[in-house]
Design an enzyme around this catalytic site. Structure first.
Site, PDB file in Angstrom:
ATOM      1  N   TYR A 184       0.845  -1.196   0.000  1.00 13.79           N
ATOM      2  CA  TYR A 184       0.000   0.000   0.000  1.00 13.79           C
ATOM      3  C   TYR A 184       0.883   1.249   0.000  1.00 13.79           C
ATOM      4  CZ  TYR A 184      -4.158   2.764   0.983  1.00 13.79           C
ATOM      5  OH  TYR A 184      -5.211   3.637   0.893  1.00 13.79           O
ATOM      6  N   TYR A 241      -5.617   5.264  -7.284  1.00 10.07           N
ATOM      7  CA  TYR A 241      -5.882   5.215  -5.848  1.00 10.07           C
ATOM      8  C   TYR A 241      -7.297   4.697  -5.643  1.00 10.07           C
ATOM      9  CZ  TYR A 241      -6.658   7.063  -1.081  1.00 10.07           C
ATOM     10  OH  TYR A 241      -6.962   7.221   0.242  1.00 10.07           O
TER      11      TYR A 241
END
Lengths: 140, 407
Positions: free
Chosen positions: B310, B361
């Protein structure tokens, strides 16, 4: 009223019944940490339960307002109108607090001169008659 | 494949675009599209789906998705709590637990984000009192626990994630000598991966280290290119039982292990908590969770062939590399400098899709999608014979992770 560092349009504190008393102390220019009356553990932000002994009884311990910069960032994007940029958001390790840190700003110094370990002291900014926000400036 | 472990059998996504560029369809419709594509990828029909899993206060509630997609018998729906990116892998874990426990047979995990269609935290106009004359500054009522948490630090201007995660990264630099160029090399590597990926929002925008150095400072040490994109798009993954996975369209990927974690006293992490314990402050706060994950899977960091970490901010990836044991504490910078993260010859090819920094994203669920593709041999930056992939969801906040495997 005090010296001003930030415009009125800075975001206001948003508080619930647990954190509101901290801002009431701040309005009196009293910088406090929450202290568990059972095990003396100190903390910020205020919590309804002590994380160490799970007591729900606490009071406020006033601290000297001295401390040092634990970490910081220079923010180059405005969060309020007519704001001076960059501005410094810092984590301050509060002396005599039992190891408590708090978020704040470092003012009264060129942003590029702020560094980790810098000794600072609280300076109160009265945003209005009801709201005082603690900022920090280098000592001396 | 071992007997009882849940498998990921389908992945899919909508088109990915820059923030606010998808306005003609709703975020909700985009979620439906991604789910349909993932189900199709698996060789399943919507009639086979009986569970939906999501995370982080998803606006796109399962009951509406189930109704609109005509799911005949929705018998499992759940959601991992905040924060935004921390629950993606935990949602996959919930889906896996559901199928392993017999609560459902085919569960789709989904994420859709069109933030331009909604209020954005920290955006201008946030404090619109509506009054003609500005009110005198005063303490306002927090209408949720989350707002009370952030509201304690808002008067200092702490509204931006870029500032919040600059704090631990700055401290990491102070403690270990980590440099801006090391962060920049990570961003450049992920951009290279994106340049090979036609789905990537930044695919057509090559970037050099000099471009990185010239990008504007946002909240130092974070430059613009240290920050993830803000995107419009949706993606989904399909989880089912090993029995059901056996004869589907694609090679299944096994969920070897999953873990979720929030250390003691961590709260929302460095965004609103200045009192993150000192030993955790300049970390991603994932080390204890990572050790549980390795223990559960019976493997270690050396067994990982490819990683999808991430990447909301470059420094948070650097600290994860240390948390998960790919290098020693404090050595994330030199590890990046060694070229380890490159798809081509790196010792730990990472974010082969380009990540949140350069693909899109989507709160990191696209990292799970890429994890599956990298084990199927479908990645646009393939790692030959990859058998184990680590996927993580966030760092410097409560987080989750999964280990995916291919036999």
């Amino acid at each position: 009223m005090s010296e001003r560092f930030f415009p009125d349009s800075m975001p206001p504190p948003m508080a619930d019944a647990t954190t509101l008393p901290w801002w009431k102390e701040a309005a009196k220019h009293r910088l406090v940490v929450q202290r568990c009356t059972s095990c003396q553990h100190t903390c910020l932000p205020p919590s309804p339960v002590c994380s160490e002994c799970r007591s729900t009884e606490s009071d406020w311990q006033e601290v000297s307002g001295r401390g040092e910069v634990y970490t910081f960032t220079r923010v180059h994007r405005p969060v309020a109108g007519n704001q001076e940029l960059p501005f410094v958001i810092a984590v301050i390790a509060l002396k005599g607090s039992g190891g408590v840190r708090m978020m704040s700003n470092v003012v009264g110094v060129k942003p590029e001169d702020v560094e980790i370990g810098m000794a600072v002291e609280v300076i109160w900014e009265d945003m209005s008659e009801e709201l005082a926000v603690p900022r920090f400036r280098p000592v001396g | 494949m071992s007997g009882s472990k849940a498998q990921i059998v389908g992945v899919g996504e909508s088109k990915y675009a820059r923030w606010g560029k998808i306005g003609d369809v709703t975020e909700h419709a985009l979620a439906c599209q991604a789910i349909q594509r993932a189900v199709e990828d698996a060789g399943l029909s919507m009639d086979d789906v009986d569970g939906l899993a999501s995370f982080a206060e998803d606006r796109n509630e399962a009951v509406f998705i189930g109704a609109e997609l005509g799911i005949p018998r929705l018998r499992f729906g759940n959601m991992v709590w905040m924060p935004g990116g921390g629950g993606g892998c935990a949602a996959v874990a919930n889906a896996a637990m559901a199928v392993e426990a017999g609560q459902a047979e085919v569960v789709v995990v989904y994420r859709s984000l069109c933030q331009g269609q909604f209020f954005r935290f920290g955006s201008p106009g946030m404090d619109t009192s509506g009054a003609a004359e500005p009110e005198a500054p005063t303490v306002k009522q927090a209408d949720s626990l989350m707002i009370a948490s952030i509201g304690f630090v808002m008067p200092y201007g702490m509204l931006m994630a870029a500032a919040a995660y600059a704090l631990p990264t700055r401290r990491h630099m102070h403690l270990y000598g980590t440099t801006g160029d090391q962060l920049g090399m990570l961003a450049v590597t992920f951009r290279e991966h994106a340049s090979r990926n036609p789905r990537a929002v930044m695919g057509g925008r090559p970037m050099t280290l000099d471009d990185y150095r010239a990008s504007p400072m946002i909240a130092d040490p974070h430059r613009l290119f240290d920050c993830c994109l803000e995107s419009d798009g949706a993606c989904a993954v399909v989880v089912t039982t090993p029995e059901r996975a056996r004869d589907l369209a694609k090679q299944p990927v096994e969920i070897l292990a999953s873990e979720q974690g929030a250390p003691k006293g961590y709260g929302f992490g460095t965004f609103s908590n200045a009192n993150v314990p000192d030993e955790l402050y300049a970390t991603g706060a994932n080390e204890e969770m990572a050790n549980r994950l390795w223990g559960k899977a019976g493997i270690g960091p050396n067994d990982v062939d490819v990683a999808q970490l991430y990447d909301h901010f470059t420094g948070c990836v650097l600290m994860q590399l240390e948390d998960y044991g790919f290098c020693k504490r404090g050595e994330g910078g030199p590890f990046i400098e060694s070229g380890a993260l490159s798809w081509h010859g790196g010792s730990l090819p990472t974010n082969t899709h380009g990540g949140s920094l350069s693909e899109a994203y989507i709160h990191g669920l696209n990292h799970v999608v890429e994890g599956v593709r990298s084990l199927r041999g479908e990645s646009t930056s393939p790692v030959e014979n990859a058998e184990v992939c680590l996927v993580t969801s966030a760092a410097c906040v409560p987080s989750s992770a999964v280990l995916l495997g291919r036999k």
